[in-house]
Every structure is written in structure tokens, then in C-alpha cells.
Scaffold this active site. Structure first.
Site, PDB file in Angstrom:
ATOM      1  N   GLU A  37       0.868  -1.177   0.000  1.00 28.77           N
ATOM      2  CA  GLU A  37       0.000   0.000   0.000  1.00 28.77           C
ATOM      3  C   GLU A  37       0.908   1.232   0.000  1.00 28.77           C
ATOM      4  OE1 GLU A  37      -2.841   0.377   3.209  1.00 28.77           O
ATOM      5  OE2 GLU A  37      -3.568   2.275   2.382  1.00 28.77           O
ATOM      6  N   ARG A 272       5.570 -13.293   9.181  1.00 30.94           N
ATOM      7  CA  ARG A 272       6.234 -12.028   8.872  1.00 30.94           C
ATOM      8  C   ARG A 272       7.590 -11.975   9.550  1.00 30.94           C
ATOM      9  NH1 ARG A 272       2.671  -8.358   9.119  1.00 30.94           N
ATOM     10  NH2 ARG A 272       3.898  -6.513   9.514  1.00 30.94           N
ATOM     11  N   LYS A 282       4.407   0.869   9.717  1.00 29.68           N
ATOM     12  CA  LYS A 282       4.563   2.061   8.883  1.00 29.68           C
ATOM     13  C   LYS A 282       4.020   3.299   9.589  1.00 29.68           C
ATOM     14  CE  LYS A 282       3.071   0.109   4.875  1.00 29.68           C
ATOM     15  NZ  LYS A 282       2.581   0.058   3.499  1.00 29.68           N
TER      16      LYS A 282
HETATM   17  P1  ATP Z   1       0.865  -1.432   7.511  1.00 26.62           P
HETATM   18  O1  ATP Z   1       2.078  -1.282   8.403  1.00 26.62           O
HETATM   19  O2  ATP Z   1       0.420  -0.140   6.899  1.00 26.62           O
HETATM   20  O3  ATP Z   1      -0.217  -2.308   8.039  1.00 26.62           O
HETATM   21  P2  ATP Z   1       2.066  -3.489   5.920  1.00 26.62           P
HETATM   22  O4  ATP Z   1       3.353  -3.496   6.651  1.00 26.62           O
HETATM   23  O5  ATP Z   1       1.161  -4.662   5.983  1.00 26.62           O
HETATM   24  O6  ATP Z   1       1.272  -2.187   6.217  1.00 26.62           O
HETATM   25  P3  ATP Z   1       1.778  -3.444   3.051  1.00 26.62           P
HETATM   26  O7  ATP Z   1       2.132  -2.318   2.185  1.00 26.62           O
HETATM   27  O8  ATP Z   1       0.360  -3.821   3.158  1.00 26.62           O
HETATM   28  O9  ATP Z   1       2.411  -3.091   4.456  1.00 26.62           O
HETATM   29  O10 ATP Z   1       2.672  -4.698   2.744  1.00 26.62           O
HETATM   30  C1  ATP Z   1       2.942  -5.191   1.458  1.00 26.62           C
HETATM   31  C2  ATP Z   1       3.302  -6.642   1.556  1.00 26.62           C
HETATM   32  O11 ATP Z   1       4.435  -6.819   2.401  1.00 26.62           O
HETATM   33  C3  ATP Z   1       2.164  -7.448   2.142  1.00 26.62           C
HETATM   34  O12 ATP Z   1       1.987  -8.606   1.355  1.00 26.62           O
HETATM   35  C4  ATP Z   1       2.643  -7.792   3.519  1.00 26.62           C
HETATM   36  O13 ATP Z   1       2.135  -9.036   3.935  1.00 26.62           O
HETATM   37  C5  ATP Z   1       4.178  -7.804   3.371  1.00 26.62           C
HETATM   38  N1  ATP Z   1       4.812  -7.476   4.634  1.00 26.62           N
HETATM   39  C6  ATP Z   1       4.594  -6.382   5.389  1.00 26.62           C
HETATM   40  N2  ATP Z   1       5.321  -6.434   6.518  1.00 26.62           N
HETATM   41  C7  ATP Z   1       6.035  -7.588   6.479  1.00 26.62           C
HETATM   42  C8  ATP Z   1       6.977  -8.225   7.361  1.00 26.62           C
HETATM   43  N3  ATP Z   1       7.333  -7.677   8.516  1.00 26.62           N
HETATM   44  N4  ATP Z   1       7.502  -9.414   6.986  1.00 26.62           N
HETATM   45  C9  ATP Z   1       7.151  -9.965   5.818  1.00 26.62           C
HETATM   46  N5  ATP Z   1       6.278  -9.429   4.949  1.00 26.62           N
HETATM   47  C10 ATP Z   1       5.716  -8.254   5.267  1.00 26.62           C
END
Ligand code: ATP
Ligand code: MG
Length: 571
Positions: A37, A272, A282
Site C-alpha cells: 500500500e 512475517r 509504517k
Molecule cells: P501497515 O504497516 O500499513 O499495516 P504493511 O506493513 O502490511 O502495512 P503493506 O504495504 O500492506 O504493508 O505490505 C505489502 C506486503 O508486504 C504485504 O503482502 C505484507 O504481507 C508484506 N509485509 C509487510 N510487513 C512484512 C513483514 N514484517 N515481513 C514480511 N512481509 C511483510
């Protein structure tokens, strides 16, 4: 170097993909996607997802689409679209030609599908699978119940198809204010999975969107937009983090309810990345930027990809880190020092060496000819003979590291002391003859002699010294600003803050120290982004803040190798 065939033992997702490839389940090939996002910069957690999604595409001659998951206009911005695109390209450099899925050279945007998504929503209404609901946001929450409390049907649940079609069209036309109506899936208000209790598919938001402008005032929810976007792009494996596992039945319900002609994508979840001393929300990273705790999203202390890049972490090191941590289904926390280990390992192979003195102590070599500058041969990288050698100037006055001298050495201190001889790297043996002190009694200068017969570092008479130290020639040295970074947080788990407590209390007040150092003249011409090893000190990356007068270097990582310790702790 890494290679496609290096992953001997496959993780569980790669196993699943390999099975599908063997069974020829997807004749058109494997297609994954990375769907950030655009509401912030990418961080090291995203790197894990990028390496997994692009890695699988690359290893299977498939494609991974970079897609902006931009369905929420309020917090999104083109600044983030641009930084994300740049960071992904940087991280997968060398892979992109093989697997990066783009549309006319640009990322895909979920918002480009708003028209199609609207059409699919209308189809769900026509099939009796969705209805327009007039409950307020608060009532919608109350009616939904909670995991241990069943939900209650909305009074609008039995609304006719015709009426819902009419109201949905009027929602789109902008007739109703924000929050007055939603489109909801008609599933099961008593489901044990709260995500299936008639989830909202569309809401009204009279807000402009960074990509679609003012074209829309209704916006699809993540759960509706994501699965349909995956289908539209022909994704085969939609890989996300574990918190989406409970959404999977909804993902399948929507796609199965639409009678779609092509094979449906499937969702797979992995754990994650969590890392010590690192925060990956974020929202909080944005807060650090906005409250000026850091200089920006690309501050070298930030766990963002752009911060790590500015700090000098090579893309290959981050990819190697992601390979080592693997992909599983159980959440754990990875030690930050593993990432630092990967950075050192890569830079040891690639970074040219240089001489710099961070805390200079002046040394006058009394028996060296006045005004004479000698050029000495120095190896650029002992790990890579192809990098050749360079010439480093040497003169009567040099700087050495304050820490390399002790007036009263302890038993285990083998470097310079009064009356003692050490080797100057690439140069000569040097003997400290006396010290010069200031009024306060501080040593401010050393007087020394050198042995011309030891040029290159060895004595023809077989005389031994116990230490080799680095130096720079005062007359030719360049001033450089060096930024020394330490952990941004002093607490191992900065996101583990109690309700109402401030996570900023865990910030490290000493995470940045700026010093003025002396460096060999070749460092004056280093391009921003280049990482050098300052011998005996660590790796340092030239920063774009440099001016014509002064270079600026960020300390990427120290030389100390802590992997042995990590492995000991694990074992
Ligand atoms: P927010 O912090 O705004 O909730 P988010 O960290 O989930 O957002 P996105 O932009 O939705 O961020 O993430 C994009 C992709 O990265 C998604 O498929 C998410 O699952 C993956 N992702 C985000 N954080 C992690 C992490 N710590 N480890 C592995 N994958 C991640
Ligand atoms: Mg998210």
C-alpha cells in the site's frame, strides 16, 4: 554469489509451487505479486516478501507483478509510489529483467481496476450475494459481534436486488455523504470467522485519490479489491503474511461467487519478519519522520530499504539475509546482528579498502626528510585481486588513531607506546620517542622515528613488531565528516509497549555521533553510494550530503564479526 539453484531445501511455499509446476497446474506459468500500500516507505519486512515473491517468479521463469494496493485514498501518496518502485528495483537489481512484472514500465495499480471492480460488485448484487446497507459505521461494528459473540443481521440484509442495484449506482454517483451506506457481502452473520459476517465491500469516501483523481467517491475494501485484482492480473500464487489467514475464506468466497472463466488464484500465508531493535509499523515509522526523530524515511538509522541503502547495505546482502532467515509458518524474532553479518560478508568481498583516522593524533617523524612526500603501494582489496592497488602518500607528519597509543600501556596493549615500535600499514616501522602534552596534561602530539629499511612493512634484520596500525599523511589528508550510527532503539522489542505508553521512550539518545576525521586523498573523489572499508574501523558509505569542501561518510557497520556469538546463543 547467489544462484537460482542454490536453494537446495525448499521452503513450504516453494514446495507447493514446485508441486504445481510438476503437475502443470498453471500452463501459462507461475505469477506472483508484491502488493504494497503506498502509504509509507518499504522496510526490511517488505524485503522478505519481495525476495519471496520475486524469487519464486524468477526461479520458475514466471513473473511477479509490482502492484500498488491503493484502495484507501486518505493516507496514500505518489511520493510513496515512487519510493516503493525505486526500492523494489534496487533490491532485485539483476533479477528484474527476468521476473519484474510491470505495465508499460510502471507498476500496476489496484485503482486502475476500479471500473472492473465496480462491475464485479454489481454482479455480486445481481446474484443476491451483496446488498447495500444503511447502518452507521458504529452500528455495523455492534451488529458484527465479536469472536465469542455472534453477530446480528442488519435490518437491510433482505433488501431487494433491484433496490441494492439502484442504491449502489447512486452511491457511485455521489448522492450520499460519507459513512451513510456501504455495500456488504451477504455471507453469514453467525459465522465463527468474524470476517465472514457480511463484510463491507465498498464504502463512500468523498476524497480525491492520488492515482484516479476525483473519478470515484466509493472505494473498495482490501478484501474485495485484493482477490479480484489478483484474478485480473492472472496471479497464481497470492502470498501474504499470516494475519491474512483468517481472510482466506473470504478471498475464496468472493472469487468462487463470481463464476470466473480462468483459473482462480490461491492465497498462501507465511510468518512475517520481526527483528530485534527494529520497529516495522509504517504508522510509527511515519511518526518518527514527522516528529523529526530521524532526518527522513531514508535516515540511515531507519529500518527502511531506502535508509539501509543510504547507510551502505548492499542489495545482495539484504537478499542473502532473506535467504538465510527462510520462510516458515511460525513467527519468531531475528537477531539484527544476522543482517549485519550478511552486510559484512558481502562488503568484505566487494568494498575497496582505504585509510582514514577517526580520532586523529598527530605524529611527527623526526628523521624523515622535511617536505618529502613518498607514494606507497596499497592493495585495494585483498579478497579481490582484480581491484588492483593504489598509491597512498606518506610524509613527515602523519595522523594515527588516538586509541592506538597509550602512554602507560597495560599488559594486553600491544600497539604504540613510548619507546615501542609498531608497523604502519603499507609503510614503515615507527618508534615513539617522546610525547608532547598540552597545559592540561593531555598528549597532543607524538615525536617518533621511522626505519627506512622497513619500507613495505618488513624489517630486513628479521625484527618483529606486535601490531600494525593505520595512518594518514597530514599534508595530503582530506577532512571528512563521519556519521557513526548506533541502534535506533535501546530496547530489543520497541513495538512491545504497554497500552498508553510511548514507544519513543525506547529511542537511543546516542544513535548518531558526528565526527570530523582525516582520510587519504583518494576518498575525496568517491561517488555517493560507494562503500569503502576504512581499514581496521569498519565499512563507510559516501553520502549525497557531501559538499565540494567536505565528504560525508555514513558508517555502514563495524568490522566486528558477531556471528559466532549469535550461533553460540542459538546452540
Ligand atoms: P501497515 O504497516 O500499513 O499495516 P504493511 O506493513 O502490511 O502495512 P503493506 O504495504 O500492506 O504493508 O505490505 C505489502 C506486503 O508486504 C504485504 O503482502 C505484507 O504481507 C508484506 N509485509 C509487510 N510487513 C512484512 C513483514 N514484517 N515481513 C514480511 N512481509 C511483510
Ligand atoms: Mg498491510
Amino acid at each position: 554469489m547467489e544462484s537460482v539453484s542454490e536453494n537446495k531445501s525448499l521452503d513450504f511455499i516453494r514446495e507447493i509451487v514446485a508441486g504445481h509446476v510438476r503437475g502443470q497446474r498453471y500452463p501459462d506459468g507461475i505469477v506472483t505479486r508484491f502488493p504494497p500500500e503506498p502509504n509509507g516507505y518499504l522496510h526490511i519486512g517488505h524485503a522478505k516478501s519481495i525476495c519471496l515473491n520475486f524469487g519464486i517468479a524468477r526461479e520458475n521463469n514466471g513473473r511477479c507483478n509490482l502492484r500498488m494496493d491503493d484502495t484507501n485514498p486518505a493516507k496514500e501518496d505518489v511520493e510513496y509510489v515512487d519510493s516503493i518502485t525505486g526500492d523494489v528495483n534496487w533490491l532485485i537489481q539483476g533479477w528484474a529483467d527476468h521476473c519484474l512484472g510491470l505495465k508499460d514500465g510502471a507498476p500496476y495499480f489496484a485503482s486502475d481496476y476500479f471500473g472492473e471492480l465496480y462491475g464485479y460488485a454489481v454482479e455480486l448484487i445481481k446474484k443476491g450475494k451483496a446488498y447495500v446497507c444503511d447502518l452507521s459505521p458504529a452500528d455495523t461494528d455492534t451488529y458484527r459481534g465479536s469472536p465469542d459473540k455472534p453477530g446480528k443481521d442488519s435490518p437491510f440484509r433482505l433488501r431487494s436486488i433491484e433496490e441494492s442495484l439502484d442504491l449502489f449506482a447512486r452511491m457511485k454517483a455521489g448522492e450520499f455523504p460519507d459513512g451513510t451506506r456501504t455495500l456488504r457481502a451477504r455471507i453469514d452473520m453467525s459465522s465463527s470467522n468474524v470476517w465472514l459476517r457480511d463484510p463491507i465491500l465498498y464504502r463512500i469516501r468523498h476524497t480525491d485519490h492520488h492515482h484516479t483523481g476525483s473519478a470515484w467517491c466509493i472505494y473498495p475494501m482490501y478484501d474485495f479489491a485484493h482477490c479480484v485484482s489478483d484474478y485480473i492480473e492472472g496471479i497464481t500464487h497470492s502470498i501474504c503474511t499470516l494475519e491474512f489467514e483468517v481472510h482466506r475464506p473470504l478471498y475464496d468466497w468472493i472469487l468462487e461467487g463470481l463464476d470466473l472463466p480462468r483459473p482462480l488464484p490461491h492465497q498462501y500465508e507465511f510468518a512475517r519478519l520481526n527483528m530485534t531493535y527494529t520497529m516495522m509499523s509504517k504508522r510509527r515509522l511515519l511518526d518518527l519522520v514527522q516528529s523529526h526523530q530521524v532526518s527522513g524515511w531514508d535516515d540511515p538509522r531507519m529500518p527502511t530499504i531506502s535508509g539501509m541503502r543510504r547507510r551502505g547495505y548492499p542489495a545482495a546482502a539484504i537478499r542473502e539475509f532473506c535467504r538465510r532467515i527462510g520462510v516458515g509458518k511460525v513467527e519468531n524474532t531475528i537477531d539484527l546482528s544476522l543482517l549485519e553479518f550478511c552486510v559484512r560478508e558481502e562488503l568484505n568481498r566487494t568494498a575497496p579498502r582505504a585509510l582514514a583516522v577517526l580520532k586523529p593524533l598527530k605524529v611527527v617523524i623526526d628523521n624523515y626528510p622535511d617536505g618529502q612526500i613518498d607514494l606507497l603501494e596499497a592493495v585495494n582489496n585483498p579478497e579481490d585481486p582484480a581491484q588492483g592497488s593504489r598509491q597512498v602518500p606518506f610524509g613527515k607528519v602523519i595522523y594515527i588513531e588516538q586509541d592506538d597509543f597509550r602512554e602507560e600501556p597495560t599488559k594486553d596493549f600491544f600497539r604504540l607506546a613510548p619507546g615501542r615500535e609498531v608497523r604502519l600499514r603499507y609503510a614503515y616501522f615507527l618508534k615513539c620517542e617522546s610525547v608532547v602534552k598540552d597545559a592540561a596534561g593531555q598528549v597532543v602530539e607524538l615525536r617518533a622515528t621511522y626505519d627506512p629499511a622497513t619500507r613495505g612493512g618488513n624489517s630486513p634484520d628479521g625484527r618483529k613488531v606486535k601490531a600494525t596500525i593505520h595512518w594518514v599523511a597530514a599534508e595530503k589528508a582530506v577532512d571528512v565528516e563521519v556519521r557513526l550510527y548506533d541502534k535506533l532503539f535501546t530496547v530489543a522489542d520497541p513495538s512491545d509497549v504497554k497500552e498508553g505508553a510511548d514507544y519513543k521512550a525506547g529511542l537511543n539518545a546516542r544513535s548518531l555521533t558526528v565526527i570530523n576525521a582525516k582520510a587519504e586523498p583518494s576518498l575525496a573523489a568517491v561517488r555517493p553510494g560507494t562503500v569503502c572499508q576504512f581499514e581496521r574501523l569498519g565499512y563507510f558509505c559516501a553520502d549525497a550530503d557531501a559538499t565540494a569542501q567536505k565528504m560525508v561518510f555514513n558508517r555502514t557497520v563495524t568490522l566486528k564479526d558477531e556471528l559466532a556469538k549469535i550461533e553460540k546463543r542459538k546452540g
